[in-house]
Design an enzyme around this catalytic site. Structure first.
Site, PDB file in Angstrom:
ATOM      1  N   GLU A 183      29.993  38.149  38.046  1.00 27.88           N
ATOM      2  CA  GLU A 183      30.611  39.229  37.532  1.00 27.88           C
ATOM      3  C   GLU A 183      30.466  39.270  35.900  1.00 27.88           C
ATOM      4  OE1 GLU A 183      35.334  40.678  37.607  1.00 27.88           O
ATOM      5  OE2 GLU A 183      34.998  38.612  37.677  1.00 27.88           O
ATOM      6  N   GLU A 184      30.619  37.996  35.370  1.00 29.33           N
ATOM      7  CA  GLU A 184      30.462  38.112  33.641  1.00 29.33           C
ATOM      8  C   GLU A 184      28.936  38.453  33.473  1.00 29.33           C
ATOM      9  OE1 GLU A 184      32.796  34.697  34.965  1.00 29.33           O
ATOM     10  OE2 GLU A 184      31.312  35.705  35.616  1.00 29.33           O
ATOM     11  N   ASP A 187      31.627  43.863  42.984  1.00 27.53           N
ATOM     12  CA  ASP A 187      31.735  42.865  41.964  1.00 27.53           C
ATOM     13  C   ASP A 187      32.533  41.594  42.388  1.00 27.53           C
ATOM     14  OD1 ASP A 187      32.651  41.219  39.570  1.00 27.53           O
ATOM     15  OD2 ASP A 187      34.046  42.935  39.027  1.00 27.53           O
TER      16      ASP A 187
END
EC number: 3.2.1.143
Length: 580
Positions: A310-311, A292
């Protein structure tokens, strides 16, 4: 056998010793784990029991009976119900984004179809309310089953910085906590001192209202789909969240933060690196730890307007969001590993083009502790450091950050053979590894070499992966190379070195079609053919970076390292000006 006992056995620890209060609810107030997290939960602790305030119980009971009883049949009325629940918890209006309730109304009244809305309010919302009513009981069961071993607690608590720790949560408990986020029930006034991310969904919906764009609507679609799925069939597995720490000073039973001369002296052989110019990390088929590209506060802008690597991962695996509740910001010597989250959504696009594409059927296997075999490691790269990223200080920070994420605590004994104050020869390394691992490392190296010789570093076929079924590799890509401004070639090598030092058997590297890495497979093949050790490649990277800082070269690292590979190019490959 309990999941914690299984965890202890797998990690080579003694069987957990249950504290006398672990299964006794009359001493809940004495639990240090609960004390640390209680200020961040919406529940109250009274008479040795976790409870909702009476007014909240009545409101949730009404919601659970459906819209004919609660009248909550639209986004506008849902917004009022959220406001009423917050008032019953004495949560200040100022803590809620002023556009949040408008965002809820906009999504459920204008953006959701009528049929979807009727199902949501008629079937889903009542089940979400019922799940909230069961939250105190779920937490009671959680703490009853939580035990400690070697001082390592597993109950829900704040995973404080510089303290190695792990939290095990059932997927059902995670679902209940995420419903709290949906209804914006978490207190937010205490998060700042511990650098915790806000976990309520008010900013997510407020951003939809204030900055309505396609990506924001599709992020919410992922969350809504998750709730629909758990209400249809509640998953009954477990998820673990672990804060990994490389102590800055020597400490018994821990691997300490490596110094620069350690990397220079390392005789560890480079592991296999497989290049993928297309495909996604989360779709990798092997037993691999998936990187991540994290913000130092995990989740980044997932619950705001962010929509990059990541989001997106936090949207398609929403159970990751719960980690934001109890995981303070990562320091340079820390990483956060999450095992067991389930993927619920398919998608396409990236950033502004992100689009929810319906249900995703997660077919990953389950381990002996009930965790889905999805391993995610959150490591945060240095941000916007420009030319300073070529300093030894920054190179060391990045390789140690990656190593912290990649190393496996269960192999601590094996690492201890490598982490010595003095240098060690190749023969000493081989002898130490053989003493620790028997012949497995030698067999593993033979497998790497065989794979390389037969495939010329081409992707391994399924039958070629069988040898590493019990050895978890790394799946990664252009870590810190987007908005953070990292040099993709340097970051590739850093991750390869860190994975090799962590005794990982392979790296699956996804370039996402980045032009700078178009010849990565050829560069890797050439490096392997030179039979360089980890330390030798590290020294090459350090020397290149020294020349870069002194303006003695404008070439990219790969062009500097292997100029003949780029002789046929129309223009020499230079470092992008954004890196300088």
């Amino acid at each position: 056998m309990s999941t914690i006992r299984q965890f202890a056995e797998i990690h080579g620890l003694d069987a957990p010793m249950e504290d006398s209060h672990s299964n006794t609810m009359d001493s809940l107030e004495n639990r240090e784990d609960l004390k640390s997290i209680l200020p961040y939960l919406p529940l109250i602790l009274r008479s040795s029991a976790l409870l909702w305030p009476p007014a909240v119980v009545e409101a949730l009971k009404s919601l659970a009976r459906g819209p004919l009883h609660s009248n909550v049949d639209s986004g506008q009325v849902l917004a009022i119900a959220i406001s009423d629940l917050r008032n019953s918890l004495s949560l200040p209006d100022s803590a809620l984004h002023p556009s949040a309730l408008n965002g809820y109304a906009l999504y459920f009244d204008d953006l959701m179809s009528r049929d979807e809305s009727e199902k949501w309010f008629g079937e889903v919302v009542p089940q979400l309310a019922d799940l909230l009513l069961r939250l105190p009981g779920l937490l009671k069961t959680h703490y009853q089953n939580a035990v400690s071993f070697h001082g390592m607690e597993t109950g829900l608590r704040l995973l404080e910085s510089q303290q190695q720790g792990i939290v095990f949560l059932s997927q059902e408990l995670i679902a209940a906590l995420l419903v709290c986020s949906f209804f914006c029930l978490f207190p937010t006034t205490n998060g700042g001192t511990n650098h915790l991310q806000a976990v309520n969904f008010d900013n997510l919906f407020a951003s939809l209202y204030d900055f309505h764009d396609v990506k924001q609507e599709n992020k919410i679609k992922c969350i809504v789909h998750y709730f629909e799925e758990i209400c249809s069939r509640m998953p009954m597995g477990n998820v673990s969240f672990e804060r990994k720490v490389l102590p800055l000073t020597n400490r018994p039973s821990h691997i300490s933060f490596p110094k620069a001369n350690f990397w220079s002296k390392s005789s560890v052989p480079l592991c296999h690196l497989e290049v993928h110019s297309s495909g996604l990390i989360e779709d990798q088929p092997a037993e691999a730890l998936e990187v991540d590209f994290a913000n130092k506060c995990i989740g980044g802008g997932a619950l705001r307007r962010g929509c990059v690597q990541e989001e997106i991962r936090f949207m398609i695996n929403p159970e990751l969001i719960v980690g934001m509740l109890f995981s303070p910001a990562m320091a340079d010597n820390e990483a956060i590993e999450i095992i067991g989250t389930q993927r619920f959504s398919d998608y396409s696009g990236y950033a502004s083009s992100f689009c929810f594409c319906g249900n995703y059927k997660d077919i990953k296997g389950v381990d002996s502790m009930g965790r889905r075999k999805t391993r995610i490691i959150a490591i945060d790269a240095l941000s916007r450091v420009g030319k300073r990223q070529y300093t030894t200080e920054c190179l060391l920070r990045e390789i140690n950050k990656a190593f912290c994420g990649f190393y496996d605590q269960s192999k601590r004994q094996h690492y201890e053979n490598l982490f010595v104050d003095s240098g060690f020869s190749k023969a000493e390394f081989d002898e130490g590894i053989r003493n620790s691992l028997g012949n497995s490392m030698e067999n593993l190296s033979t497998s790497f070499q065989s794979t390389f010789e037969t495939s010329n570093n081409q992707p391994m076929r399924d039958n070629e992966r069988k040898w590493n079924d019990h050895n978890v590799g790394i799946a990664t890509g252009n870590w810190g190379c987007g908005a953070f401004g990292g040099d993709p070639e340097v970051k590739t090598i850093i991750q390869w070195l860190a994975a090799s030092q962590a005794l990982r058997p392979f790296v699956l590297y996804y370039t996402f079609g980045l032009e700078t890495l178009r010849k990565l497979d050829k560069v890797v093949a050439w490096i392997i053919s030179q039979q360089w050790t980890l330390g030798e490649l590290w020294e090459m990277l350090v020397e290149y970076s020294r020349q870069k800082l002194k303006k003695q070269t404008k070439l990219s690292f790969f062009n500097w390292l292997l100029p003949s590979l780029y002789d046929d190019d129309d223009d020499p490959l230079m470092i992008d000006e954004s890196f300088t």
